[in-house]
Structure formats: structure tokens, C-alpha cells
Write a protein that holds these residues in place. Structure first.
Motif, PDB file in Angstrom:
ATOM      1  N   SER A   1     -46.717  -4.125   9.071  1.00  0.00           N
ATOM      2  CA  SER A   1     -47.418  -5.115   8.388  1.00  0.00           C
ATOM      3  C   SER A   1     -48.850  -5.122   8.432  1.00  0.00           C
ATOM      4  O   SER A   1     -49.445  -5.748   7.721  1.00  0.00           O
ATOM      5  CB  SER A   1     -46.821  -6.641   8.999  1.00  0.00           C
ATOM      6  OG  SER A   1     -47.186  -6.742  10.480  1.00  0.00           O
TER       7      SER A   1
ATOM      8  N   VAL B   1     -48.691  -6.811  -4.532  1.00  0.00           N
ATOM      9  CA  VAL B   1     -47.493  -7.345  -4.289  1.00  0.00           C
ATOM     10  C   VAL B   1     -46.461  -7.060  -5.717  1.00  0.00           C
ATOM     11  O   VAL B   1     -47.104  -7.324  -6.615  1.00  0.00           O
ATOM     12  CB  VAL B   1     -47.491  -8.890  -4.167  1.00  0.00           C
ATOM     13  CG1 VAL B   1     -46.296  -9.456  -4.122  1.00  0.00           C
ATOM     14  CG2 VAL B   1     -48.303  -9.337  -2.724  1.00  0.00           C
TER      15      VAL B   1
ATOM     16  N   LYS C   1     -43.049  -8.706  -7.095  1.00  0.00           N
ATOM     17  CA  LYS C   1     -42.268  -9.835  -6.795  1.00  0.00           C
ATOM     18  C   LYS C   1     -40.836  -9.561  -7.425  1.00  0.00           C
ATOM     19  O   LYS C   1     -41.034  -9.204  -8.582  1.00  0.00           O
ATOM     20  CB  LYS C   1     -42.883 -10.768  -7.522  1.00  0.00           C
ATOM     21  CG  LYS C   1     -44.026 -11.656  -6.581  1.00  0.00           C
ATOM     22  CD  LYS C   1     -44.760 -12.808  -6.883  1.00  0.00           C
ATOM     23  CE  LYS C   1     -45.728 -13.080  -6.092  1.00  0.00           C
ATOM     24  NZ  LYS C   1     -46.417 -14.494  -6.071  1.00  0.00           N
TER      25      LYS C   1
ATOM     26  N   PHE D   1     -36.032 -15.903   1.291  1.00  0.00           N
ATOM     27  CA  PHE D   1     -37.074 -15.100   0.872  1.00  0.00           C
ATOM     28  C   PHE D   1     -37.625 -14.198   1.986  1.00  0.00           C
ATOM     29  O   PHE D   1     -37.628 -14.541   2.994  1.00  0.00           O
ATOM     30  CB  PHE D   1     -38.422 -16.183   0.693  1.00  0.00           C
ATOM     31  CG  PHE D   1     -39.690 -15.649   0.263  1.00  0.00           C
ATOM     32  CD1 PHE D   1     -40.029 -15.167  -0.842  1.00  0.00           C
ATOM     33  CD2 PHE D   1     -40.754 -15.425   1.267  1.00  0.00           C
ATOM     34  CE1 PHE D   1     -41.332 -14.925  -1.266  1.00  0.00           C
ATOM     35  CE2 PHE D   1     -41.829 -15.101   1.043  1.00  0.00           C
ATOM     36  CZ  PHE D   1     -42.210 -14.590  -0.441  1.00  0.00           C
ATOM     37  N   GLN D   2     -37.968 -13.018   1.532  1.00  0.00           N
ATOM     38  CA  GLN D   2     -38.386 -11.955   2.806  1.00  0.00           C
ATOM     39  C   GLN D   2     -39.740 -11.153   1.860  1.00  0.00           C
ATOM     40  O   GLN D   2     -39.506 -10.986   0.779  1.00  0.00           O
ATOM     41  CB  GLN D   2     -37.238 -10.808   2.811  1.00  0.00           C
ATOM     42  CG  GLN D   2     -35.902 -11.473   3.475  1.00  0.00           C
ATOM     43  CD  GLN D   2     -36.298 -11.498   4.839  1.00  0.00           C
ATOM     44  OE1 GLN D   2     -36.980 -10.678   5.641  1.00  0.00           O
ATOM     45  NE2 GLN D   2     -35.475 -12.655   5.512  1.00  0.00           N
ATOM     46  N   THR D   3     -40.339 -10.965   2.779  1.00  0.00           N
ATOM     47  CA  THR D   3     -41.600 -10.088   2.427  1.00  0.00           C
ATOM     48  C   THR D   3     -41.698  -8.717   3.322  1.00  0.00           C
ATOM     49  O   THR D   3     -41.326  -8.804   4.355  1.00  0.00           O
ATOM     50  CB  THR D   3     -42.855 -10.674   2.605  1.00  0.00           C
ATOM     51  OG1 THR D   3     -42.885 -11.810   1.977  1.00  0.00           O
ATOM     52  CG2 THR D   3     -44.153  -9.825   2.308  1.00  0.00           C
TER      53      THR D   3
ATOM     54  N   LYS E   1     -46.247  -3.835  -1.025  1.00  0.00           N
ATOM     55  CA  LYS E   1     -45.601  -5.006  -0.453  1.00  0.00           C
ATOM     56  C   LYS E   1     -44.756  -5.598  -1.386  1.00  0.00           C
ATOM     57  O   LYS E   1     -45.028  -5.693  -2.522  1.00  0.00           O
ATOM     58  CB  LYS E   1     -46.835  -5.941  -0.030  1.00  0.00           C
ATOM     59  CG  LYS E   1     -46.297  -7.314   0.519  1.00  0.00           C
ATOM     60  CD  LYS E   1     -47.513  -8.027   0.806  1.00  0.00           C
ATOM     61  CE  LYS E   1     -47.708  -8.171   2.255  1.00  0.00           C
ATOM     62  NZ  LYS E   1     -48.868  -9.223   2.853  1.00  0.00           N
TER      63      LYS E   1
ATOM     64  N   GLN F   1     -42.051  -8.943  -2.298  1.00  0.00           N
ATOM     65  CA  GLN F   1     -41.595 -10.109  -1.925  1.00  0.00           C
ATOM     66  C   GLN F   1     -40.393 -10.412  -2.786  1.00  0.00           C
ATOM     67  O   GLN F   1     -40.536 -10.321  -3.817  1.00  0.00           O
ATOM     68  CB  GLN F   1     -42.611 -11.298  -2.560  1.00  0.00           C
ATOM     69  CG  GLN F   1     -44.163 -11.326  -1.474  1.00  0.00           C
ATOM     70  CD  GLN F   1     -44.887 -12.441  -2.063  1.00  0.00           C
ATOM     71  OE1 GLN F   1     -44.733 -12.878  -3.177  1.00  0.00           O
ATOM     72  NE2 GLN F   1     -45.599 -12.632  -1.344  1.00  0.00           N
TER      73      GLN F   1
END
Length: 71
Positions: free
Chosen positions: A10, A18, A20, A55-57, A68, A70
Motif C-alpha cells: 500500500s 484508481v 473503479k 468494497f475492496q481496494t 490501484k 477499487q
């Protein structure tokens, strides 16, 4: 994500900030299990229905770029 995807840490620099992704489908078809397998490398045959939103990141390395996601 095709070959070359690795789970990142991380604190990594993000090359593409990001992406999504939304999983949609009928109830009890395995959306949460797909997410659990991809994000946490877990799978459970005894899971219960997701009542709310899950929800996961996570950060992946794809072709030497940190991404990254999401989901």
C-alpha cells in the motif's frame, strides 16, 4: 488481470491512480466470492448473502506499473 499481476504494497507509488470496477448480477451468483478471491486470495463455500455493499481496494503491479483498483 492477465499474467504479470502481483499484489503490491500500500506504500507503493501509484502510476495510474484508481480504476473503479463494479460487479453486478443476480443474487447468490458469486460476486462477493470473486471479490474475495481476487482481493484477499480467499474462498468460502459457507459464505452468507451480502446484505449491503462490499468494497475492496488493492494495489497491483501490471507490466511494471503500479495500479490501484477499487472494486
Amino acid at each position: 488481470m492477465g499474467g504479470g499481476a502481483e499484489y503490491g504494497d500500500s506504500n507503493q507509488k501509484i502510476d495510474y491512480y484508481v480504476f473503479k470496477v463494479v460487479l453486478i448480477g443476480d443474487s447468490a451468483v458469486g460476486k462477493s466470492q470473486i471479490l474475495a478471491r481476487f482481493a484477499r486470495n480467499e474462498f468460502s463455500l459457507d459464505s452468507e448473502a451480502t446484505i449491503d455493499v462490499e468494497f475492496q481496494t488493492l494495489t497491483l503491479v501490471i507490466e511494471h506499473k503500479s495500479v490501484k483498483a477499487q472494486i
